[in-house]
Design a protein around this motif. Sequence first.
Motif, PDB file in Angstrom:
ATOM      1  N   VAL A 112       0.850  -1.195   0.000  1.00 51.09           N
ATOM      2  CA  VAL A 112       0.000   0.000   0.000  1.00 51.09           C
ATOM      3  C   VAL A 112       0.886   1.246   0.000  1.00 51.09           C
ATOM      4  CG1 VAL A 112      -1.778   1.302   1.235  1.00 51.09           C
ATOM      5  CG2 VAL A 112      -1.875  -1.198   1.190  1.00 51.09           C
ATOM      6  N   TYR A 115       2.413   1.829  -3.367  1.00 46.24           N
ATOM      7  CA  TYR A 115       1.395   2.343  -4.275  1.00 46.24           C
ATOM      8  C   TYR A 115       1.178   3.840  -4.043  1.00 46.24           C
ATOM      9  CZ  TYR A 115      -3.130   3.112  -6.483  1.00 46.24           C
ATOM     10  OH  TYR A 115      -4.138   3.604  -7.248  1.00 46.24           O
ATOM     11  N   LEU A 116       1.086   4.235  -2.770  1.00 45.77           N
ATOM     12  CA  LEU A 116       0.874   5.642  -2.443  1.00 45.77           C
ATOM     13  C   LEU A 116       2.062   6.502  -2.892  1.00 45.77           C
ATOM     14  CD1 LEU A 116      -0.825   5.309   1.058  1.00 45.77           C
ATOM     15  CD2 LEU A 116      -1.895   6.076  -1.067  1.00 45.77           C
ATOM     16  N   VAL A 140      -7.660   6.129  -0.871  1.00 50.02           N
ATOM     17  CA  VAL A 140      -6.958   4.852  -1.028  1.00 50.02           C
ATOM     18  C   VAL A 140      -6.670   4.233   0.340  1.00 50.02           C
ATOM     19  CG1 VAL A 140      -4.806   3.771  -1.806  1.00 50.02           C
ATOM     20  CG2 VAL A 140      -5.978   5.407  -3.281  1.00 50.02           C
ATOM     21  N   GLN A 143      -9.669   2.589   1.847  1.00 50.17           N
ATOM     22  CA  GLN A 143     -10.031   1.338   1.176  1.00 50.17           C
ATOM     23  C   GLN A 143      -9.225   0.165   1.740  1.00 50.17           C
ATOM     24  OE1 GLN A 143      -9.429   2.152  -2.981  1.00 50.17           O
ATOM     25  NE2 GLN A 143     -11.472   2.983  -3.233  1.00 50.17           N
TER      26      GLN A 143
END
Length: 172
Positions: A112, A115-116, A140, A143
């Motif tokens: 995560v 991705y960020l 995000v 989620q």
Amino acid sequence: MNNIPQVLTSLEVAQMVGKEHKGLLRDIRRYCEQLGESKIALTDFFSESTYTTAQNKTVPCYLVTKKGCEFIAHKLTGQKGAEFTARYINRFHEMEKGLMNPQPAEIPVGEVASYLKAMDRVAVRQNTAPYKIAQAFKMVSEQFGIQLPVDFVKVPEYEQMSLEFGKGGGAA
């Protein structure tokens, strides 16, 4: 994550077809004999397993693949066959949907975060307003079960406007 075998237990299948479990076990053993004589891989359809009863006894059962359910469904006729076919199809679709939509706990926090970071690089390169980047981060993060403070996104009272000069015209 997608290597999770999609199978039903013979207990669940017995309930779906409205049969006693021992009767279904007998049928599956017969199917296994027939498949074995034909030199067809049994594990494509059925795998021997066990479960523990409420009395703490270990009892045999089978793990039934989607192909195994199709095999059993072809042996059933009429209403029973139609009902079982619909039930097992729905059940496998539920399992497939679960695999395609992993739960937040199944995704490592490091992934995560990566991705960020990538999302931030793209947003900065595109000159995205900081509050819009923060909104995207918050969306995000949530989620994936990561709660950010309510005031994480600070929307400005006003936003700087810019004039763009394009082809065929401009500001006078």
